[in-house]
Scaffold this active site. Structure first.
Site, PDB file in Angstrom:
ATOM      1  N   ASP A 146      36.742   7.450  54.799  1.00 44.44           N
ATOM      2  CA  ASP A 146      35.038   6.760  53.825  1.00 44.44           C
ATOM      3  C   ASP A 146      35.351   7.662  52.757  1.00 44.44           C
ATOM      4  OD1 ASP A 146      32.338   5.976  53.341  1.00 44.44           O
ATOM      5  OD2 ASP A 146      32.061   6.448  55.254  1.00 44.44           O
ATOM      6  N   ASP A 194      27.691  -1.210  52.648  1.00 43.61           N
ATOM      7  CA  ASP A 194      26.787  -0.715  54.658  1.00 43.61           C
ATOM      8  C   ASP A 194      25.897  -1.599  54.292  1.00 43.61           C
ATOM      9  OD1 ASP A 194      28.652   1.362  54.421  1.00 43.61           O
ATOM     10  OD2 ASP A 194      26.816   2.612  53.460  1.00 43.61           O
TER      11      ASP A 194
END
Ligand code: DGJ
Length: 750
Positions: free
Chosen positions: A478, A548
């Protein structure tokens, strides 16, 4: 594939799908002459016209030839300063402060295969699969050489270009701009497509006519970004999904980029792509060279689907690497939206147990397993397991998950450090920062200075230590903020503007070292969702968490936009709960499942909290995905209806052998007086017969988690021409967010 006609001074680069022609004029100038449909031979029917244009200057050697001006000539790698006033491909600042250079053709060579690019991700090919043309240009004062690289692949409608700039002089100079490519179209009859967005809203499609002047799609955020993708297409105004010409440009780079179009006074269109020149300045010492990232240029005469298929096939064959290049990707469950930071070994094992029972193959433990991280305020950089949450360590948990017959995956955010961390306390100088000004925070975190080899070494060691300590099969990598105060403590003042690109080179080096050290691990890249969904990252990590935003309806747009460039096998897509955590929407479970089944399928919710009826439905969805997975992940993808222009979205996946076609259709809102919808398919064989092997009718919110079949077409056979030209009726359902799925099977010829 690449031919140089000595007599006509023409380079003709071609395969069965396209031709690209460069002319060497007066033994010096490289002019762009053609790119488009494959031509058997280029004989210059579209000859350039010599016209005396006002205010278009002549180079000194041609003072008396008023029809010869660089201002009007179509060029391959234009300089600024000798009469071409359009966007240059590069810009230098010599030691004497001036910025005028003059590049002339010096030599060329044609060779089999494609060279790797030093320190950068790049497409690759065996010697038998590709041919490369390298053209050397040299500055007339001997200060620099420029090498233009063009690779043609036998099996792809793409041309790959990049540029290497060498200081061949005796003094250092600054490179202020270095495009990967530049080219001039002879007209401006184009519409320009780019992908804009934001966090949780990645890759929306904008399409509008090119306008006179310069238009830029760019990022200066230190990452390719959610905001603008490193992609651009110029399409003819009549181009649609299945017809018309489309020219696509996709950069194999993950940092600051700029893709520009300029329409000039004569309605020609210049396109450039490469590293963003804003805040870029690279010092080249004598003998040093600078390699630009590469750009993949796709040509299609069959519309946007043709362009996307060219990119998809090319990236799958010539960019993705390693064990998972062509391997089916596991169905995963990720605990992020299930627990956020609030979990322990018992909870994760519980999710794994429920997931295993339903057929899920991989349990991913997300953020919060290390240091004292119970929220996003601390511990990034301290990659040491939190024994309060996981008393038996990662190893204990991973083994437990394996014991349930599942693979185990782990989240990292290695490029970052929290102010509240052991790492930051020990090495405050390891962050990107500038003297005198305090660093900005974003999500309470700071960015490690990956232009420093010692910092890169730390990351490689820290991540490797965890990966070697336990049976870890998957990593989610990430990156949750963009870069500010891009300065490095180790670099001298004259090299501070190199930091954003040096950061990328450091990151690529780290990724190369870690992924080659752990070749069995499946890596998925992520940057707050799809903030770094680019071809550069895919070279190291063959799938990307697309967003997301897990809402199925938002996802239709995100995945539709992403599919312009990237194949389904690269897109992570998960089913989450309703109300959805990002937008609060309630959608049927089947709709969420079908949207997620259009990529690398997974779940991101607490499976254990589902009702028995829901679990039964999940089980069926997983069985269905396992059945269609080879077609979705390895087959070819076609868009049929766009969520950006209407209420409906539709796409299809066709297996590699053409025997199975999966059709998905989504209707956003139910409407009064709704038109009867008929979906016309595309890409089938006209004369082949297809049996409707399965049909999944939409599920309403309140009942039937089964997608019970109500459509009388099931079991019937139709020829491809009927399905494409007459179409398939969409059953009328009075419900919002409806999702339909058909599996068609091609029948053997009688
Ligand atoms: C952003 C990612 O996109 C999410 O999926 C999750 O991993 C969080 N970061 C964790 O902090």
């Amino acid at each position: 594939m690449i031919n140089f006609d000595q007599e006509k001074q023409l380079f003709h680069l071609k395969n069965k799908m396209f031709s690209y022609v460069i002319e060497l004029v007066r033994g010096k100038y490289l002019l762009h002459r053609y790119w488009g449909h494959a031509l058997r031979e280029y004989r210059d029917a579209a000859a350039l016209q010599a016209i005396d244009r006002g205010f278009s200057p002549q180079p000194a050697a041609y003072e008396n030839e008023r029809t010869f001006s660089l201002d009007v000539l179509p060029q391959e790698y234009p300089a600024f300063g000798h009469g071409d006033f359009r966007i240059p491909a590069y810009q230098v600042r010599w030691a004497n402060g001036t910025g005028v250079s003059e590049l002339f053709y010096k030599s060329h060579r044609i060779f089999a295969g494609k060279p790797a690019l030093q320190g950068l991700p790049a497409s690759y090919a065996a010697a038998s699969e590709a041919e490369t043309l390298e053209i050397e240009l040299a500055d007339t004062q001997g200060r620099m050489q420029v090498f233009l690289l063009y690779t043609v692949f036998a099996d792809a409608a793409v041309l790959v270009r990049s540029t290497r700039i060498v200081n061949s002089g005796k003094e250092s100079f600054q490179l202020l701009q270095a495009a990967s490519m530049s080219l001039d179209f002879s007209d401006a009859d184009f519409e320009r497509i780019s992908l804009y967005g934001g966090h949780a809203k990645e890759r929306s499609i904008t399409r509008r006519p090119v306008v006179r002047g310069i238009e830029t799609t760019a990022s200066a955020r230190g990452a390719s970004s959610h905001q603008h993708s490193p992609f651009l297409a110029l399409v003819r105004p009549d181009a649609a999904e299945e017809r018309g010409e489309a020219y696509g440009f996709s950069l194999v780079y993950s940092g600051n980029f700029a893709m520009q179009t300029e329409v000039d006074q004569f309605d020609t269109t210049r396109v450039t792509a490469g590293i963003n020149a804003f805040n870029f300045n690279w010092l080249l010492m004598p003998g040093d060279s600078f390699q630009t990232p590469e750009v993949v240029m796709a040509y299609s005469a069959q519309g946007l689907n043709g362009m996307s298929q060219a990119f998809h096939g090319f990236y799958r064959e010539h960019l993705l690497r390693g064990k998972y290049k062509k391997a089916l990707r596991p169905i995963l469950v990720n605990n992020w939206e299930a627990t956020y930071f609030d979990f322990d070994e018992k909870k994760i094992d519980e999710i794994a147990a429920c997931a295993a029972e339903l057929g899920i193959e991989l349990m991913v433990l997300d953020d919060g397993w290390f240091g004292k991280r119970n929220d996003d305020n601390s511990s990034l950089g301290d990659w040491i397991v939190n024994k309060k949450k996981l008393p038996r360590g990662i190893e204990g948990l991973a083994e437990k998950v394996h014991g349930r017959g599942m693979k185990f995956g782990l989240w990292f955010e290695p490029e970052m450090v929290s102010e509240d961390s052991e790492l930051y306390r020990a090495h405050p100088d390891w962050i990107l920062h500038v003297p005198d000004y305090a660093p900005s925070f974003s999500r309470h975190q700071l960015v490690l200075d990956l232009s420093r080899p010692d910092v890169c070494g730390y990351i490689v060691d820290a991540v490797s230590k965890v990966l070697s300590s336990a049976p870890i099969d998957y990593v989610k990598w990430d990156m949750n903020r963009h870069i500010t105060e891009a300065g490095s403590q180790l670099l001298p003042p004259e090299r501070q503007a190199e930091v954003p690109h040096r950061y990328m080179l450091g990151l690529y080096d780290v990724l190369e070292r870690i992924t080659s050290r752990f070749p069995e691990v499946l890596f998925e890249s992520c940057s707050g969702g799809g903030g770094r969904f680019d071809a550069g990252m895919l070279y190291y990590m063959p799938q990307t968490w697309a967003s997301d935003n897990t809402d199925a309806i938002c996802r239709l747009k995100i995945q539709y936009g992403t599919s312009l460039v990237f194949p389904a096998i690269t897109m992570g897509a998960h089913v989450s709960v309703t109300p959805n955590h990002q937008v609060g929407r309630l959608t049927p479970l089947q709709t969420r499942a079908f949207a997620a089944m259009s990529g690398d399928f997974g779940y991101e919710l607490d499976i254990c909290c589902m009702s028995d009826m829901e679990k039964e439905a999940v089980k069926k969805h997983i069985e269905l995905y396992k059945r269609i997975r080879p077609t979705v992940q390895l087959g070819s993808f076609r868009r049929l209806k766009s969520p950006f222009t209407g209420n409906d979205t539709a796409w299809t996946f066709t297996s590699r052998d053409g025997r199975e076609v999966v059709v998905m259709y989504f209707r956003e809102l139910a409407e009064p007086c709704a038109p009867v919808s008929v979906l016309r398919l595309a890409g089938l064989e006209e004369e082949a017969s297809y049996r409707v092997a399965s049909y999944y009718s939409p599920e309403r919110m309140s009942h039937d988690f089964g997608g019970e079949a109500r459509n009388t077409l099931e079991g019937r056979s139709f020829y491809g021409d009927e399905l494409m030209y007459s179409g398939l009726t969409i059953e009328k359902i009075d419900a919002d967010f409806a999702a339909y799925l058909w599996i068609l099977e091609k029948e053997d010829e009688q």
